[in-house]
Structures are given as structure tokens and as C-alpha cells.
Design a protein around this motif. Structure first.
Motif: not given
Length: 160
Positions: A127-131, A142-149
Motif C-alpha cells: 500500500q505504501r508503494s501504491w500511495y 502532503r495534505q492530499v496524501l493524508t486525506m487519501q490515506i
């Protein structure tokens, strides 16, 4: 003689040239920042890998990280990034991506704090690699990444 024209009166050709120069400067700045980031992330991964290796081979405990942070800060007082917490992230990065091929993977192209977010919020390596891939593909902050997770973690599983 056009040299005597008041500032800003040089015509459309000048305006186009100036716009092109500004774009080239911005592209060069972006390439430089990307290159610096990649070098820094690679250095952090190497430091993390060496911490892991030395802890395994020489039986060093977590105390070595505090000492290393103190010594690196003393050696490079104008540099940030050598706190004990950051050194622990470096070690975690090397644990999460243990192979030397890491430097060729999308994750190595991410900004440092994006990687810290992945290490904190995503425990599964796949999952880390996918993100990491999706962050590069879509240019997520980083905010969008956090929201996606967090959004994915809060989704209900589909009914069978």
C-alpha cells in the motif's frame, strides 16, 4: 531607436521573450529542487540503512541515535534534519524499503515529509508503494496524501 523607449514599451516580442524566460527559470528551479530532494532522500535512506546495519552487527541500542543526532548537529549546525526523531524516520525508511533499488523507485522522488507521512500512516508495504506511485502521478500535496490515506482507511468494505 528602441533603446530609448520607456520601460515596458518594447513591444509584444519583448513580452513573449520575457514570458518564455520566466517559464524557463521556473522549470530550472523545479528541476533543481527535485534534484536536491532526491539527493537528500537518498542520503537519508543510506543513513537509515547504516544505522540498521550497525545496530544489527554491533548490537547498538536506540541510544546510538541520540548520540548520532548530537554529533551530526555539532558537525553541521546550519543543517536541519538530524534530530533523533528524523534519524528514526531514516531508519524506518530503510526498513520499509530495504533494497538498494529504492533509489530508483517512485518513493525516492517524494519529498521527505511525504515519506514520513507514509511511514506513519500506512503499515503495509504494498500500500505504501501504491500511495507513493499515486502521489507522484497526481502531484498530491502532503495534505492530499493524508486525506487519501485516511479516506481509504475509513471506507466500509463493499458488501458481497
Amino acid at each position: 531607436m528602441t533603446d530609448n523607449l520607456p520601460n515596458g514599451s518594447w513591444g509584444e516580442d519583448y513580452k513573449r521573450w520575457l514570458a518564455e524566460l520566466k517559464q524557463r527559470v521556473e522549470r530550472a528551479r523545479l528541476r533543481a529542487a527535485t534534484s536536491v530532494n532526491r539527493e537528500l532522500v537518498t542520503l537519508y535512506w543510506q543513513i537509515g540503512r547504516e544505522i540498521l546495519d550497525r545496530q544489527r552487527r554491533q548490537g547498538w541500542g536506540a541510544g546510538v541515535i541520540d548520540q548520532l543526532a548530537t554529533d551530526l548537529k555539532a558537525a553541521f549546525p546550519d543543517m536541519r534534519g538530524f534530530s533523533p526523531r528524523n534519524l528514526k524516520y531514516m531508519r524506518a525508511l530503510a526498513q520499509a524499503w530495504p533494497d538498494v533499488e529504492f533509489v530508483q523507485q517512485p518513493a525516492a522522488q517524494l519529498p521527505w515529509f511525504h515519506l514520513c507521512t507514509l511511514l506513519d500512516k500506512v503499515k503495509d508495504q504494498e500500500q505504501r508503494s501504491w500511495y507513493a506511485d499515486k502521489t507522484l502521478e497526481h502531484g498530491w500535496s502532503r495534505q492530499v496524501l493524508t486525506m487519501q490515506i485516511e479516506t481509504a482507511a475509513n471506507r466500509e468494505p463493499a458488501a458481497p
